[in-house]
Scaffold this motif. Sequence first.
Motif, short mmCIF file in Angstrom:
data_model
loop_
_atom_site.label_atom_id
_atom_site.label_comp_id
_atom_site.label_asym_id
_atom_site.label_seq_id
_atom_site.Cartn_x
_atom_site.Cartn_y
_atom_site.Cartn_z
N ALA A 102 -10.30 -7.00 9.28
CA ALA A 102 -10.68 -6.31 10.53
C ALA A 102 -12.03 -6.81 11.02
O ALA A 102 -12.28 -6.93 12.22
N ARG A 103 -12.90 -7.13 10.08
CA ARG A 103 -14.23 -7.63 10.47
C ARG A 103 -14.12 -8.94 11.27
O ARG A 103 -14.78 -9.13 12.28
N VAL A 104 -13.23 -9.80 10.79
CA VAL A 104 -13.06 -11.08 11.48
C VAL A 104 -12.33 -10.85 12.81
O VAL A 104 -12.72 -11.34 13.86
N ARG A 105 -11.27 -10.05 12.73
CA ARG A 105 -10.44 -9.84 13.92
C ARG A 105 -11.22 -9.20 15.07
O ARG A 105 -11.08 -9.58 16.22
N TYR A 106 -12.02 -8.19 14.73
CA TYR A 106 -12.72 -7.45 15.79
C TYR A 106 -14.19 -7.86 15.93
O TYR A 106 -14.92 -7.27 16.72
N GLU A 107 -14.58 -8.87 15.15
CA GLU A 107 -15.95 -9.42 15.23
C GLU A 107 -17.00 -8.32 15.22
O GLU A 107 -17.77 -8.15 16.17
N CYS A 108 -17.00 -7.56 14.13
CA CYS A 108 -17.95 -6.45 14.05
C CYS A 108 -18.49 -6.36 12.62
O CYS A 108 -18.08 -7.11 11.75
N ASP A 109 -19.40 -5.40 12.39
CA ASP A 109 -19.93 -5.20 11.05
C ASP A 109 -18.88 -4.50 10.17
O ASP A 109 -17.89 -3.96 10.67
N LEU A 110 -19.14 -4.49 8.86
CA LEU A 110 -18.14 -3.94 7.93
C LEU A 110 -17.91 -2.44 8.11
O LEU A 110 -16.80 -1.94 7.94
N ARG A 111 -18.98 -1.72 8.49
CA ARG A 111 -18.85 -0.27 8.65
C ARG A 111 -17.87 0.05 9.79
O ARG A 111 -17.03 0.92 9.68
N THR A 112 -18.01 -0.70 10.88
CA THR A 112 -17.10 -0.50 12.02
C THR A 112 -15.71 -1.02 11.67
O THR A 112 -14.70 -0.40 12.01
N ALA A 113 -15.68 -2.16 10.96
CA ALA A 113 -14.39 -2.77 10.62
C ALA A 113 -13.52 -1.81 9.80
O ALA A 113 -12.31 -1.74 9.98
N ALA A 114 -14.16 -1.06 8.89
CA ALA A 114 -13.39 -0.13 8.05
C ALA A 114 -12.74 0.94 8.92
O ALA A 114 -11.56 1.30 8.73
N VAL A 115 -13.49 1.43 9.91
CA VAL A 115 -12.92 2.47 10.79
C VAL A 115 -11.81 1.85 11.64
O VAL A 115 -10.76 2.46 11.85
N CYS A 116 -12.01 0.60 12.10
CA CYS A 116 -10.97 -0.08 12.89
C CYS A 116 -9.67 -0.17 12.07
O CYS A 116 -8.58 0.12 12.57
N ALA A 117 -9.80 -0.60 10.80
CA ALA A 117 -8.61 -0.79 9.96
C ALA A 117 -7.88 0.52 9.75
O ALA A 117 -6.65 0.57 9.73
N ALA A 118 -8.64 1.61 9.58
CA ALA A 118 -8.01 2.92 9.37
C ALA A 118 -7.34 3.41 10.67
O ALA A 118 -6.18 3.85 10.67
N LEU A 119 -8.06 3.29 11.78
CA LEU A 119 -7.53 3.79 13.06
C LEU A 119 -6.30 3.01 13.51
O LEU A 119 -5.37 3.58 14.09
N ASP A 120 -6.33 1.71 13.24
CA ASP A 120 -5.19 0.86 13.57
C ASP A 120 -3.90 1.43 12.99
O ASP A 120 -2.88 1.51 13.65
#
Length: 447
Positions: free
Chosen positions: A416-434
């Motif tokens: 998610a970090r690579v896909r959404y080009e964000c920090d790990l903290r945001t990436a974790a929320v992206c992966a869960a929300l997805d």
Amino acid sequence: MHSPDQPPDIASQTSQLAASVFEELHIVPVASNPFHQTIERVVRAAQLIDLPHHQKLIFVQPNNEIIVHFPVLMDDGHHQIFKGYRVQHNNALGPYKGGFRFHPRICLDGAKSLAVLMTLKSALVRVPFGGSSGAVKCNPHELSNEELMRITRRFCSSISNHIGPDYDIPAPDLGTDKQIMAWFVDTYQRLTPDHDQQNSRGVITGKPIELGGSLGREKACGQGLVYVLDEMLPDFGIDIENMNFSMLGFGNVGIWTAQLLEDMGAKMVAVSDETGSLHNHAGINVKALIRYSEKNRGIAGFPDAEEISTDDFYRREVDLFISAAVEHLIDGEKAALINAPIIAEGGNAQVTSEGEAVLTQRGIETLPDILCSAGGVTVSYFEWVQNRSLHYWSIQEVDTQLRNHMVLAARRVKVARVRYECDLRTAAVCAALDHIGKVYDWRGIFP
Ligand code: GLU
């Protein structure tokens, strides 16, 4: 160290969007409010993954917020009224799931924030649960065993119509332990005598082994964090065997994590709890400190380390700073002191929004709470499965399955970090929300 990769315009768009979400839900935002800070995190990720607007709104508002007041007979003969909460945030993936705490400083918005984080955690490690959280306002250190038992039983009876093994499943948290889980399940079973008694054990997790608990549940948060570190730290060029670390908080998560890391060869050079802070350049003997702190109710006065101030504790140069304390200790000021390339949030919401901004600006990476602290809910899930199947697992089986869940979750965060080009903290929320977003896409909104 990685450079901060969230462009400032995204950050300002996020706060505008968060402001409009607050307005739509008639919430007046307060910067220091834990729930509002969590909402901002969710909104930022929701925006990056392009979550439909109605899903954003569903996500930031808990489904149910239950407040109870109940009387308890105290040892001196008087009756005291206690306040309790149970917040059920989201159950799109399965029954609500989350701990309850006994603590003197709790509030509804604190419970709401934790309930949101539980929904995200369960989704990230792919256990079929939603998220909830509970609390009773009391100081367990000032209560006798009998009083704790009566509070637990009355809290259970006050919320018994709102929980169940298929509906909402509490667990331990700050100030609650397996003894409290045992009183809780006993009370629930007495209140529901016609339920299947084996299955109804699954109303709560974190129970003693003899009452249907799972092997490995007590160390689960620490063990889960160690599996995450094992997966993530090589990306930053850090070897667990040769690293040194600081530990903020020396409760269940801190103790287990420090012990497991010590067994792997890592050195704890600084530690801090609410009684004081310690430093020893040669490494603090974790097992000796555990024995000492159990006896003395805290680490202060431990003979084989130097006592230092809290600020000095933050300033120590280490390879990894682990935070496993109560929420929001790392604010802007403390974040400015930290002298480590990486922070692992072993407890929920360790870093405030302001602290996060400072860390990002200083290029310090955060391994996020909803990943690092998800070992507890994962082994709770195993306990619930064991209660339903009546087949109990060996510790090897628990550890193997826990490692699988944690490693896959860590990889989801990296992707998610690579896909959404964000920090790990945001990436974790992206992966869960997805993941939850897809469930809503399939199911739609009833009717
Ligand atoms: N206090 C735990 C957490 O925050 C409880 C999770 C559970 O086992 O349900 O992860």
